[in-house]
Design an enzyme around this catalytic site. Structure first.
Site, PDB file in Angstrom:
ATOM      1  CB  CYS A   2     -13.299  -4.709 -32.377  1.00 53.83           C
ATOM      2  SG  CYS A   2     -13.659  -4.539 -34.658  1.00 53.83           S
ATOM      3  NE  ARG A  27      -9.361  -8.612 -29.619  1.00 56.69           N
ATOM      4  CZ  ARG A  27     -10.029  -9.346 -29.375  1.00 56.69           C
ATOM      5  NH1 ARG A  27      -9.521 -10.672 -28.425  1.00 56.69           N
ATOM      6  NH2 ARG A  27     -11.127 -10.171 -29.364  1.00 56.69           N
ATOM      7  CD1 TRP A  76      -7.990  -4.866 -38.187  1.00 56.85           C
ATOM      8  CD2 TRP A  76      -9.574  -6.325 -39.099  1.00 56.85           C
ATOM      9  NE1 TRP A  76      -7.234  -5.831 -39.025  1.00 56.85           N
ATOM     10  CE2 TRP A  76      -8.681  -6.525 -39.388  1.00 56.85           C
ATOM     11  CE3 TRP A  76     -10.751  -6.990 -38.901  1.00 56.85           C
ATOM     12  CZ2 TRP A  76      -8.136  -7.698 -40.501  1.00 56.85           C
ATOM     13  CZ3 TRP A  76     -10.461  -8.010 -39.603  1.00 56.85           C
ATOM     14  CH2 TRP A  76      -9.369  -8.375 -40.691  1.00 56.85           C
ATOM     15  CG  ASN A 102     -15.245  -7.961 -31.898  1.00 57.51           C
ATOM     16  OD1 ASN A 102     -14.782  -8.043 -32.680  1.00 57.51           O
ATOM     17  ND2 ASN A 102     -13.633  -9.326 -30.784  1.00 57.51           N
ATOM     18  N   GLY A 103     -17.217  -7.615 -33.971  1.00 51.45           N
ATOM     19  CA  GLY A 103     -18.450  -8.459 -35.470  1.00 51.45           C
ATOM     20  C   GLY A 103     -18.632  -7.954 -35.967  1.00 51.45           C
ATOM     21  CD  GLU A 487       3.995 -21.722 -38.880  1.00 44.25           C
ATOM     22  OE1 GLU A 487       3.343 -21.201 -39.832  1.00 44.25           O
ATOM     23  OE2 GLU A 487       3.783 -20.507 -38.270  1.00 44.25           O
ATOM     24  CE  LYS A 491       5.403 -17.581 -37.307  1.00 43.64           C
ATOM     25  NZ  LYS A 491       3.774 -17.724 -38.094  1.00 43.64           N
ATOM     26  CD  GLU A 494       2.077 -14.234 -40.190  1.00 42.01           C
ATOM     27  OE1 GLU A 494       1.006 -14.330 -39.848  1.00 42.01           O
ATOM     28  OE2 GLU A 494       2.717 -15.873 -39.610  1.00 42.01           O
ATOM     29  CG  HIS A 510       5.645 -33.854 -59.723  1.00 38.16           C
ATOM     30  ND1 HIS A 510       5.829 -34.839 -60.346  1.00 38.16           N
ATOM     31  CD2 HIS A 510       6.764 -34.091 -58.618  1.00 38.16           C
ATOM     32  CE1 HIS A 510       5.945 -35.773 -60.688  1.00 38.16           C
ATOM     33  NE2 HIS A 510       6.256 -35.659 -59.197  1.00 38.16           N
ATOM     34  CE  LYS A 613      -2.112 -14.487 -31.461  1.00 35.87           C
ATOM     35  NZ  LYS A 613      -0.250 -15.355 -31.404  1.00 35.87           N
TER      36      LYS A 613
HETATM   37  C1  AGP Z   1       0.138 -16.728 -37.465  1.00 36.05           C
HETATM   38  O1  AGP Z   1       1.676 -16.136 -37.908  1.00 36.05           O
HETATM   39  C2  AGP Z   1      -0.998 -16.302 -38.277  1.00 36.05           C
HETATM   40  N1  AGP Z   1      -0.709 -15.556 -36.996  1.00 36.05           N
HETATM   41  C3  AGP Z   1      -2.196 -16.956 -38.631  1.00 36.05           C
HETATM   42  O2  AGP Z   1      -2.440 -17.331 -39.228  1.00 36.05           O
HETATM   43  C4  AGP Z   1      -2.773 -17.279 -37.533  1.00 36.05           C
HETATM   44  O3  AGP Z   1      -2.062 -18.534 -37.203  1.00 36.05           O
HETATM   45  C5  AGP Z   1      -4.606 -18.161 -37.643  1.00 36.05           C
HETATM   46  O4  AGP Z   1      -5.336 -16.757 -37.951  1.00 36.05           O
HETATM   47  C6  AGP Z   1      -5.221 -19.258 -36.553  1.00 36.05           C
HETATM   48  O5  AGP Z   1      -5.481 -18.050 -36.013  1.00 36.05           O
HETATM   49  P1  AGP Z   1      -5.701 -19.068 -33.954  1.00 36.05           P
HETATM   50  O6  AGP Z   1      -4.442 -20.093 -33.907  1.00 36.05           O
HETATM   51  O7  AGP Z   1      -6.054 -17.970 -32.792  1.00 36.05           O
HETATM   52  O8  AGP Z   1      -7.074 -19.870 -34.727  1.00 36.05           O
END
Ligand code: AGP
Length: 618
Positions: A2, A27, A76, A102-103, A487, A491, A494, A510, A613
């Site tokens: 949020c 966000r 959200w 928010n929460g 990583e 990417k 997501e 393995h 985010k």
């Molecule tokens: C990364 O591309 C993602 N959006 C997600 O894995 C993110 O890195 C993770 O949620 C951690 O977020 P932060 O670094 O704000 O704690």
């Protein structure tokens, strides 16, 4: 997660609120709403499911009266689906009080039952936990006639994580807020004041900010700001200057925030190193909270993070173990505190978080603090909760990272971890000053090297364009290449919603090699052949093994590495860098590939589906 905006001042609150919510769109959200007290002194609320533009269009058709007091929210969905009824603000006191949140209020069901028992005529219009809080605050306001006191009475009964903002028709010119385990910052203006879930909510109006602390209540007026604890006792606050400006949070001409932020990676590393490498030595003044003696007493390091932050932590592990000769474990934050870990006063827990608000990581840090561990945060957001909870923080100066997919924050986190690893090596005497100077020079060479890699953007975009029908991609790496493989896979998942998996190349035989069939695309991060500890030969063997089974090899390899050419369908060259520094160069082509493949599929690279985010709920 949020987004929250509050405003009291002389400007038209609707414009200020919508502008703030627009800057908070990154966000992630699925509905939006605002409440204002109009110039006739009446509470007006408008809220809609969908993107912010849906609300804006509605307000264009049917404007709200425009006073100087208002609150705004992007939701959200947690409790209750993303629809108009569940959107915030929620109302209390017969519609005279508006509240946003928010929460997650974990005990809202019990509170709702108590409310229905004590006030059987209560009518709920939504499925949300927030509406329960709004009704409770409305009841307390009727009893006390004081909005801050009403909020104080209620928050002491709430369990979970929350940032709440409230306003009342009978108290124009006042917005109150409360926070526990969820972010809230104050923007200090001239004849106006702001509240926001982060500084992006008000940075176009003021860069003077104050972070609201844990279990605190804030009251803003046009010319007044006061902060107390949940018992009503005034608390000292510290003002800070937001280093971002409004333009920094804009796209700056790029097609997406993500493209802009990838282009900023060299600068993100350079700014994170700025002032911290002096005459070949490492200068981390932020570590005064964990002095050399405290560091010498540390016999183990635990690195915490989620997603991309965890992968940067894996690179930190390799570097800190190699340079400082101390055991390092990397843990997913959400797993850490539930496995009864063995940590104590001789453990240093290093949390990594771009937002500094990731609930999984925040709760893990709190667990570590309670267990007596020393805590260090690597964070990109000034004044964020995780940073303020830790004994010390090393800020990455990557600037605002707006795109949900983390890119420049990743490379900045690795740079900060390497700085810390060299600092720790000095303290523990495991590296000489010349050795530290040499490694620091390699760190300082990275921005220029990375800029060379980014020049290949168009070629990588073309490659992605050819692969839009790809259904699965594998990523292989060894040692420091392994976190890069993870990583790269994240990417692609997501952004392009394609199944992707990163493997340690040695793991292939393995089991995973069974996945290889004709045409299966496999990215391989190939280590430099020059390093004496190089695993180059082993990785080239891995390439031959999967090539023999029909895989399509996309190799990221050092410029001039001839050994790879006979076996790779595509080679993306990167400049010469030693083992631990190569990952910061190899990751960029994978970020670009994922972004361009998603773009080619017509997907929103800045706000991928289902993602936020900052994940501020557990
Ligand atoms: C990364 O591309 C993602 N959006 C997600 O894995 C993110 O890195 C993770 O949620 C951690 O977020 P932060 O670094 O704000 O704690």
């Amino acid at each position: 997660m949020c987004g929250i905006v509050g405003y009291v001042g002389s400007s038209k609150s609707v414009e200020v609120l919508l502008g703030g919510l627009r800057r908070l769109e990154y966000r992630g959200y699925d509905s939006a709403g605002i409440a204002v007290i109009d110039d006739a002194g009446l509470m007006n609320t408008r809220k809609r499911a969908g993107k912010l533009q849906v609300l804006v269009d509605e307000l264009d058709r049917s404007p709200l009266g425009n006073g100087g007091t208002g609150i705004g929210h992007t939701r959200w969905a947690t409790h209750g689906g993303p629809n108009d009824a569940n959107a915030h603000p929620h109302l209390g006191d017969d519609g005279k009080l508006a509240l946003i949140h928010n929460g997650i209020i974990e005990n809202f069901a019990e509170l709702k039952a108590e409310l229905l028992a004590s006030h059987p005529d209560t009518v709920f219009t939504s499925e949300t936990d927030t509406e329960v809080a709004a009704i409770l605050v409305g009841i307390e306001y009727q009893r006390t006639g004081d909005l801050a006191e009403a909020l104080r009475q209620v928050v002491s009964r709430l369990h979970g994580a929350f940032t709440l903002l409230a306003m009342h028709q009978d108290a124009p010119g006042v917005v109150v807020g409360a926070r526990r385990n969820s972010p809230l910052v104050i923007g200090l203006g001239d004849g106006e004041n702001f509240l926001g879930s982060d500084v992006a909510a008000f940075v176009e109006h003021t860069r003077r900010a104050v972070a609201v602390g844990q279990d605190q209540i804030v009251t803003i007026g046009a010319d007044s700001v006061s902060v107390t604890d949940f018992d009503g006792i005034p608390v000292e606050v510290t003002e800070f200057e937001v280093s971002w400006d409004a333009s920094a949070a804009e796209k700056g001409g790029w097609s997406s925030f993500m493209a802009k932020e990838i282009s900023e990676e060299p600068e993100a590393i350079a700014k994170t190193l700025l002032g911290r490498v002096v005459d070949g030595g490492i200068k981390l003044s932020e570590l005064d909270g964990i002095g050399d003696d405290a560091l010498l007493a540390i016999n183990r390091v635990v690195i915490l993070g989620c997603g991309t932050a965890a992968y940067s932590g894996m690179l930190g592990k390799y570097a800190i173990e190699k340079w400082a000769r101390i055991p390092v474990d990397v843990e997913l934050s959400h797993e850490f505190r539930y496995r009864d870990p063995v940590i104590d006063g001789n453990t240093l827990v290093v949390s990594i978080s771009q937002s500094g608000e990731t609930m999984d990581t925040l709760m893990a840090v709190k667990y570590a603090i309670e267990a007596g561990a020393r805590t260090l945060s690597i964070c990109n957001t000034q004044g964020a909760t995780i940073a303020r909870e830790s004994d010390a923080v090393i800020y990455t100066h990557a600037g605002p990272e707006v795109a949900v997919a983390s890119t420049k924050a990743f490379v900045a986190q690795v740079a900060a971890l390497y700085l810390f690893g060299l600092h720790l090596a000095r303290v523990r005497g495991t590296l000489s000053s010349p050795e530290i100077a040499g490694l620091a020079a390699e760190l300082q060479a990275l921005p220029d090297q990375l800029a060379i890699v980014l020049e290949q953007h168009d070629a990588i975009k073309q490659l992605a364009g050819w692969m839009t029908d790809t259904r699965s991609v594998l990523f292989l790496g060894r040692h420091a290449g392994y976190p890069v493989a993870l990583e790269g896979a994240l990417k692609l998942k997501e952004l392009a919603y394609i199944h992707a998996e990163g493997f340690a190349a040695g793991e292939l035989k393995h089991g995973p090699i069974a996945l290889i069939e004709a045409g299966q695309p496999v990215f391989v991060i190939v280590p430099s052949p020059r390093a004496k500890d190089s695993l180059h030969k082993k990785v080239v063997s891995n390439i031959q093994e999967i090539r023999a089974r029909g895989a399509r090899i996309l190799a990221i390899a050092e410029q001039g590495d001839a050994a790879v050419l006979p076996y790779a369908d595509v080679v993306i060259p990167i400049p010469l860098a030693s083992t631990l520094f190569e990952p910061l160069l190899a990751v960029a082509p994978l970020q670009i590939f994922a972004m361009e493949l998603a773009s080619a599929k017509g997907l929103d690279v800045d706000q991928p589906r289902n993602l936020a985010k900052s994940v501020t709920v557990e």
